[in-house]
Design an enzyme around this catalytic site. Structure first.
Site, PDB file in Angstrom:
ATOM      1  N   PHE A  13       0.831  -1.212   0.000  1.00 14.92           N
ATOM      2  CA  PHE A  13       0.000   0.000   0.000  1.00 14.92           C
ATOM      3  C   PHE A  13       0.871   1.271   0.000  1.00 14.92           C
ATOM      4  CE2 PHE A  13      -1.820   2.833   3.481  1.00 14.92           C
ATOM      5  CZ  PHE A  13      -2.377   3.732   2.601  1.00 14.92           C
ATOM      6  N   ASN A  34       8.496  -9.284  -1.867  1.00 15.77           N
ATOM      7  CA  ASN A  34       8.282 -10.735  -1.986  1.00 15.77           C
ATOM      8  C   ASN A  34       6.802 -11.056  -2.230  1.00 15.77           C
ATOM      9  OD1 ASN A  34       7.053 -10.351   0.451  1.00 15.77           O
ATOM     10  ND2 ASN A  34       8.089 -12.044   1.498  1.00 15.77           N
ATOM     11  N   ASP A  58      13.216 -11.387  -1.064  1.00 16.09           N
ATOM     12  CA  ASP A  58      12.783 -11.372   0.336  1.00 16.09           C
ATOM     13  C   ASP A  58      13.872 -10.681   1.155  1.00 16.09           C
ATOM     14  OD1 ASP A  58      12.302 -12.272   3.054  1.00 16.09           O
ATOM     15  OD2 ASP A  58      10.836 -13.630   2.137  1.00 16.09           O
ATOM     16  N   THR A  92      11.384 -10.702   9.192  1.00 15.97           N
ATOM     17  CA  THR A  92      11.338  -9.624   8.195  1.00 15.97           C
ATOM     18  C   THR A  92      11.813  -8.316   8.809  1.00 15.97           C
ATOM     19  OG1 THR A  92       9.609 -10.674   6.899  1.00 15.97           O
ATOM     20  CG2 THR A  92       9.763  -8.280   6.726  1.00 15.97           C
ATOM     21  N   ARG A 106      27.720  -0.578   3.416  1.00 16.82           N
ATOM     22  CA  ARG A 106      28.666  -0.921   2.356  1.00 16.82           C
ATOM     23  C   ARG A 106      28.688   0.097   1.224  1.00 16.82           C
ATOM     24  NH1 ARG A 106      29.207  -6.857  -0.025  1.00 16.82           N
ATOM     25  NH2 ARG A 106      29.762  -6.352  -2.162  1.00 16.82           N
ATOM     26  N   TYR A 145       5.196  -8.089  15.762  1.00 20.65           N
ATOM     27  CA  TYR A 145       5.299  -6.835  15.006  1.00 20.65           C
ATOM     28  C   TYR A 145       5.949  -5.762  15.870  1.00 20.65           C
ATOM     29  CZ  TYR A 145       3.592  -2.905  12.095  1.00 20.65           C
ATOM     30  OH  TYR A 145       3.484  -1.790  11.293  1.00 20.65           O
TER      31      TYR A 145
HETATM   32  P1  NAD Z   1       1.572  -3.517   3.227  1.00 21.02           P
HETATM   33  O1  NAD Z   1       1.338  -4.837   3.888  1.00 21.02           O
HETATM   34  O2  NAD Z   1       0.593  -3.053   2.208  1.00 21.02           O
HETATM   35  O3  NAD Z   1       3.025  -3.459   2.573  1.00 21.02           O
HETATM   36  C1  NAD Z   1       4.123  -4.205   3.030  1.00 21.02           C
HETATM   37  C2  NAD Z   1       4.897  -4.692   1.814  1.00 21.02           C
HETATM   38  O4  NAD Z   1       6.062  -5.409   2.262  1.00 21.02           O
HETATM   39  C3  NAD Z   1       4.100  -5.665   0.944  1.00 21.02           C
HETATM   40  O5  NAD Z   1       4.241  -5.314  -0.413  1.00 21.02           O
HETATM   41  C4  NAD Z   1       4.733  -7.016   1.242  1.00 21.02           C
HETATM   42  O6  NAD Z   1       4.584  -7.949   0.196  1.00 21.02           O
HETATM   43  C5  NAD Z   1       6.164  -6.615   1.513  1.00 21.02           C
HETATM   44  N1  NAD Z   1       6.901  -7.587   2.322  1.00 21.02           N
HETATM   45  C6  NAD Z   1       6.504  -8.196   3.475  1.00 21.02           C
HETATM   46  N2  NAD Z   1       7.455  -9.034   3.929  1.00 21.02           N
HETATM   47  C7  NAD Z   1       8.496  -8.957   3.041  1.00 21.02           C
HETATM   48  C8  NAD Z   1       9.755  -9.578   2.946  1.00 21.02           C
HETATM   49  N3  NAD Z   1      10.161 -10.478   3.870  1.00 21.02           N
HETATM   50  N4  NAD Z   1      10.566  -9.276   1.904  1.00 21.02           N
HETATM   51  C9  NAD Z   1      10.164  -8.387   0.945  1.00 21.02           C
HETATM   52  N5  NAD Z   1       8.975  -7.773   0.982  1.00 21.02           N
HETATM   53  C10 NAD Z   1       8.147  -8.037   2.020  1.00 21.02           C
HETATM   54  O7  NAD Z   1       1.681  -2.450   4.423  1.00 21.02           O
HETATM   55  P2  NAD Z   1       1.819  -0.855   4.377  1.00 21.02           P
HETATM   56  O8  NAD Z   1       0.666  -0.285   5.099  1.00 21.02           O
HETATM   57  O9  NAD Z   1       2.125  -0.397   3.016  1.00 21.02           O
HETATM   58  O10 NAD Z   1       3.088  -0.660   5.320  1.00 21.02           O
HETATM   59  C11 NAD Z   1       4.389  -0.393   4.798  1.00 21.02           C
HETATM   60  C12 NAD Z   1       5.361  -0.193   5.949  1.00 21.02           C
HETATM   61  O11 NAD Z   1       4.932   0.904   6.764  1.00 21.02           O
HETATM   62  C13 NAD Z   1       5.470  -1.418   6.876  1.00 21.02           C
HETATM   63  O12 NAD Z   1       6.809  -1.565   7.273  1.00 21.02           O
HETATM   64  C14 NAD Z   1       4.615  -1.022   8.066  1.00 21.02           C
HETATM   65  O13 NAD Z   1       5.045  -1.642   9.247  1.00 21.02           O
HETATM   66  C15 NAD Z   1       4.817   0.484   8.115  1.00 21.02           C
HETATM   67  N6  NAD Z   1       3.678   1.150   8.767  1.00 21.02           N
HETATM   68  C16 NAD Z   1       2.482   1.297   8.117  1.00 21.02           C
HETATM   69  C17 NAD Z   1       1.411   1.897   8.778  1.00 21.02           C
HETATM   70  C18 NAD Z   1       0.083   2.115   8.105  1.00 21.02           C
HETATM   71  O14 NAD Z   1      -0.841   2.583   8.786  1.00 21.02           O
HETATM   72  N7  NAD Z   1      -0.106   1.852   6.848  1.00 21.02           N
HETATM   73  C19 NAD Z   1       1.557   2.325  10.103  1.00 21.02           C
HETATM   74  C20 NAD Z   1       2.786   2.115  10.738  1.00 21.02           C
HETATM   75  C21 NAD Z   1       3.846   1.545  10.053  1.00 21.02           C
END
Ligand code: NAD
Ligand code: UDP
Length: 312
Positions: A13, A34, A58, A92, A106, A145
């Site tokens: 997202f 991933n 990943d 992750t 690096r 988390y």
């Molecule tokens: P999301 O789940 O839509 O996006 C996370 C993305 O990371 C996905 O595309 C997923 O496929 C990818 N991913 C997960 N594990 C992976 C791995 N091991 N290797 C490679 N890719 C991987 O969530 P989001 O809302 O877009 O959140 C993005 C970041 O922002 C996250 O780190 C989340 O913790 C942080 N965040 C979001 C919010 C929010 O309200 N949206 C709030 C606090 C923090």
């Protein structure tokens, strides 16, 4: 000047909206994902752009590339998704941070961590300031988390102290908008989908718990501003919208804006679900001259339009 930028979690997202924004600012973007919660549909429209590349990878495994900046967003963000495979979520956050910080060290890249308001747990201090150390249950179902993200923050600051890696730690509060996954279980997507389908709106608990919802454009503008800020500003910096709503108020607003016939139904509150959450954004206001501009109602209208176009 055109920068080469790696966005991990770039098909999710926030990541996909960030890739789009960085390309519109004339940067070159490598999107790494991933596809656990992200999807190709979110970025397919960028594939024709010669300055955009997609890598299936990943972050728990090392990855090597030459870039100027890294936005480390890879990690499922919805409670249902991050609890689906809790051990993987920890890996992750922790191994992902180690691998991306190792890369940044690096190649001497600047690196931003998408941290979270969840580092404050179920807060005893309100609103939450960056100095607050939090109230996290270290063994509960949300801990994969929360503690994963807390460990990542520790890693970021230790790579900075020990290896002079240039870091930016951003604590993101609930953010919503187009390209949220309709099945990921977060409250805004759930309520909008339920309202559009005239199904019951699922309120957990009595709906008196609060959240503060930030529209993604505001958050991403702040994220990029923080990345571009002076070297001394490492954070952590809170970003979110400080206007607080109860979950019941949110449900009623979504019903009003969709003209839905849905009724509210109540079920028990999930374990360790924070009762109150509101960011104190005075640091971002002072240091970055940033504050959100989009009120909840306006952001919801745009998000509802998006879900109307993709709903199955
Ligand atoms: P999301 O789940 O839509 O996006 C996370 C993305 O990371 C996905 O595309 C997923 O496929 C990818 N991913 C997960 N594990 C992976 C791995 N091991 N290797 C490679 N890719 C991987 O969530 P989001 O809302 O877009 O959140 C993005 C970041 O922002 C996250 O780190 C989340 O913790 C942080 N965040 C979001 C919010 C929010 O309200 N949206 C709030 C606090 C923090
Ligand atoms: N929530 C709800 N109904 C839903 C989904 C979530 O009442 O269908 C509540 C949830 O219990 C929490 C708040 O809405 O109190 C925000 O949940 P979300 O999963 O979006 O994010 P969180 O801030 O808890 O990580």
């Amino acid at each position: 000047m055109r920068k080469r930028i790696l966005v991990t979690g770039g098909a999710g997202f926030l990541g996909s909206n960030l890739c789009e924004k960085l390309l519109s600012l004339d940067h070159e973007v490598i999107c790494l994902d991933n596809f656990f919660t992200g999807k190709k549909e979110n970025i397919v429209h960028l594939m024709d752009n010669p300055f955009f590349e997609l890598v299936r990878h990943d972050v728990t495994m090392p990855y090597f590339i030459e870039v100027d900046e890294i936005y480390n967003l890879a990690c499922p963000a919805s409670p249902i998704q991050y609890q689906f495979n809790a051990i993987k979520t920890i890996k992750t956050s922790v191994m992902g941070a180690i691998n991306m910080l190792g890369l940044a060290k690096r190649i001497k890249a600047k690196i931003l961590q998408a941290s979270t308001s969840e580092v404050y747990g179920d807060p005893e201090v309100h609103p939450q300031k960056e100095e607050y150390w939090g109230n996290v249950n270290p063994i509960g179902t949300r801990s994969c988390y929360d503690e994963g993200k807390r460990c990542a923050e520790s890693l970021f600051f230790n790579y900075h102290r020990q290896n002079n890696v240039r870091i930016k730690v951003l604590r993101i509060f609930n953010t919503y908008g187009p390209k949220m996954d309709q099945n990921d279980g977060r409250v805004i997507s759930n309520f909008i989908i339920q309202a559009l389908k005239n199904e019951n709106i699922s309120i957990y608990g009595d709906g008196s718990q609060t959240r503060s919802f930030c529209y993604m454009d505001d958050l991403l503008d702040g994220m990029i501003k923080f990345m571009d800020s002076n070297e001394e500003l490492n954070g952590p910096v809170n970003m979110g919208n400080p206007v607080e709503f109860t979950i019941k108020e949110l449900a009623e607003l979504v019903i009003k804006l969709t003209g839905s016939k849905s009724k509210l139904i109540y079920s028990p509150l999930p374990e360790d679900d924070p009762l109150q959450r509101q960011p104190d954004i005075s640091l971002a206001r002072k240091e970055l001259n940033w504050e959100p501009k989009v009120p909840l109602e306006e952001g919801l209208v745009k998000t509802i339009e998006y879900f109307e176009s993709v709903i199955k």
